[in-house]
Design an enzyme around this catalytic site. Structure first.
Site, PDB file in Angstrom:
ATOM      1  N   ALA A 161     -12.803 -22.552   3.729  1.00 42.07           N
ATOM      2  CA  ALA A 161     -12.687 -22.507   5.199  1.00 42.07           C
ATOM      3  C   ALA A 161     -11.373 -21.893   5.683  1.00 42.07           C
ATOM      4  O   ALA A 161     -11.344 -21.213   6.705  1.00 42.07           O
ATOM      5  CB  ALA A 161     -12.842 -23.920   5.764  1.00 42.07           C
ATOM      6  N   CYS A 169      -0.718 -17.307  -4.812  1.00 42.87           N
ATOM      7  CA  CYS A 169      -0.645 -18.261  -5.921  1.00 42.87           C
ATOM      8  C   CYS A 169       0.281 -17.774  -7.022  1.00 42.87           C
ATOM      9  O   CYS A 169       0.900 -18.558  -7.704  1.00 42.87           O
ATOM     10  CB  CYS A 169      -2.034 -18.468  -6.523  1.00 42.87           C
ATOM     11  SG  CYS A 169      -3.300 -18.658  -5.296  1.00 42.87           S
TER      12      CYS A 169
HETATM   13  C1  LIG Z   1     -10.720 -15.233  -4.434  1.00 41.39           C
HETATM   14  C2  LIG Z   1     -10.210 -16.623  -4.254  1.00 41.39           C
HETATM   15  N1  LIG Z   1     -10.831 -17.633  -4.885  1.00 41.39           N
HETATM   16  C3  LIG Z   1     -10.434 -18.910  -4.758  1.00 41.39           C
HETATM   17  C4  LIG Z   1      -9.363 -19.247  -3.961  1.00 41.39           C
HETATM   18  C5  LIG Z   1      -8.961 -20.683  -3.834  1.00 41.39           C
HETATM   19  O1  LIG Z   1      -9.372 -21.196  -2.596  1.00 41.39           O
HETATM   20  P1  LIG Z   1      -8.725 -22.547  -2.018  1.00 41.39           P
HETATM   21  O2  LIG Z   1      -7.334 -22.211  -1.590  1.00 41.39           O
HETATM   22  O3  LIG Z   1      -9.605 -22.936  -0.862  1.00 41.39           O
HETATM   23  O4  LIG Z   1      -8.766 -23.555  -3.108  1.00 41.39           O
HETATM   24  C6  LIG Z   1      -8.666 -18.224  -3.296  1.00 41.39           C
HETATM   25  C7  LIG Z   1      -7.459 -18.532  -2.505  1.00 41.39           C
HETATM   26  O5  LIG Z   1      -6.485 -17.814  -2.517  1.00 41.39           O
HETATM   27  C8  LIG Z   1      -9.119 -16.891  -3.433  1.00 41.39           C
HETATM   28  O6  LIG Z   1      -8.504 -15.883  -2.810  1.00 41.39           O
END
Ligand SMILES: Cc1ncc(COP(=O)(O)O)c(C=O)c1O
Length: 388
Positions: free
Chosen positions: A200, A325
């Site tokens: 979201a 990340c």
């Molecule tokens: C491609 C992708 N997958 C998964 C995630 C992880 O999502 P969330 O932050 O809602 O855990 C991200 C977030 O940066 C993303 O860009």
């Protein structure tokens, strides 16, 4: 100083309408959806409404949508859920080398539990070759997981083609659509996927809530055990305000998507064209056309990505190097390495991601400020001096 936010792929601000929709669910309609009294039933109704909105956006049935705590949990549930439920059929999983860590780390965990994982390479644009997928499938393959669009370089993968291959081979197919849902039209039937992850906070909703689409008939084990929520597929009391906000964000996305895509594409292309013209020794990372409408990823030789981010921040412009990340890590981005960039170019990368509130003026300001910062950093750069 007015700040300019160009990191929408890391997270988006919640839409004011989303906050408005959520607020009553913290105070007035605070019931536990599992309670049979009216407080509980009102909360349950709100969750089911949100579920319908999300199902509509991706052309799914509402009972195929399971709420999670975000994209990471949706990816974990898809991979571990299919792996553990289908162990007796086989132990081979296919993914790509440029997936988000939520997929890659889960695959590594599964490898430690005895599963075999193939990490397919990508070409210089970050594209997976569907023929590579086809060639590597064996009788032991139970799952293919390839993201719909890469969060760092914006490249859009040939999901429909891979979906066809998966269907013919009768192998489950998962796609991480965290960067696409709400940004471009997504239809699970056209893509031919069994599982699809959504988050979201990437589409102007709140953080800490997401969903996994699970096509009817897909064999999947839960990874959270406890109550009977989400038809026993994900235990824990639902994040009611979060889910309501998610539902509202999706409703707004559905209304605005057709207008937003051409606007963002126009801004993105203007930014790319002018940066390539105004800065020398620069390259665009990712595919020039099969690309998310809001993604610009460039490498600028002889300057450190981190120095550019900090200098842009001093001028009020917020961007990132690689993905949020990995931006605190000293390792070069695994995505940029996978597309063939040498470490120096991977470290000299910048990701600018545009969104709903990005204006022509914001783009103009970046075009004015960034070349100036690059010249200043290059004048002090030992990297440039050593190359001469
Ligand atoms: C491609 C992708 N997958 C998964 C995630 C992880 O999502 P969330 O932050 O809602 O855990 C991200 C977030 O940066 C993303 O860009």
């Amino acid at each position: 100083m007015q700040r300019i936010y160009l990191d929408y792929a890391a997270t988006t601000p919640a839409h004011p309408e989303v906050i408005k929709a959520m607020l009553p669910y913290f105070t007035d309609t605070f019931g536990n959806p599992s309670s049979i009294h009216s407080y509980g039933q009102e909360a349950k109704e709100a969750i089911e409404e949100a579920r319908v909105n999300i199902a509509n956006l991706i052309s799914a049935h509402d009972d195929e949508v399971v709420f999670t705590s975000g994209g990471t949990e949706a990816d974990n549930l898809a991979l571990k859920g299919v792996a553990f439920a289908n162990e007796s059929r086989g132990n081979h999983i296919i993914t790509s080398s440029i997936e988000h860590h939520a997929v890659l780390e889960t695959c590594q965990f599964l490898e430690r539990r005895g599963f075999n994982v193939t990490y397919l390479p990508v070409d210089g644009y970050g594209l997976v070759d569907p023929n590579d997928v086809k060639k590597i499938i064996t009788s032991k393959t139970i799952l293919i997981s390839i993201m719909q669009a890469n969060n760092e370089i914006g490249t859009m993968e040939p999901i429909t083609e891979i979906g066809r291959i998966a269907r013919e081979a009768e192998v489950y197919f998962h796609t991480d659509a965290v960067q696409t849902v709400g940004h471009i039209p997504v239809d699970v039937n056209e893509l031919g996927v069994n599982l699809l992850s959504i988050s979201a906070h990437k589409l102007y909703g709140p953080k800490g809530v997401g969903a996994l689409y699970i096509k009817k008939g897909t064999k999947l084990s839960p990874i959270m055990h406890g109550g009977e929520q989400e038809r026993r597929r994900r235990a824990s009391t639902e994040n009611v305000p979060g889910i309501v906000g998610f539902g509202r964000a999706v409703e707004l996305a559905q209304q605005e998507i057709s207008e937003e895509v051409p606007c963002l594409t126009h801004l993105r292309d203007r930014l790319i064209k002018n940066l390539l013209e105004r800065i020398d020794h620069i390259r665009l990372n990712g595919h020039p056309i099969a690309r998310l409408p809001n993604n610009v990823n460039i490498s600028i030789d002889f300057v450190e990505g981190e120095s550019m981010v900090l200098n842009l921040d001093l001028e009020g412009i917020c961007v990132s190097t690689g993905s949020a990340c990995s931006s605190s890590s000293l390792e070069p981005s695994h995505v940029l390495v996978a597309i063939g960039l040498p470490p120096e170019q991977a470290h000299a990368s910048l990701r600018l991601t545009l969104g709903k509130w990005t204006s022509d003026g914001d783009v103009e300001r970046v075009l004015e400020v960034l070349p100036r910062i690059v010249s200043r950093l290059r004048a002090m750069s030992p990297l440039l001096k050593n190359s001469r």
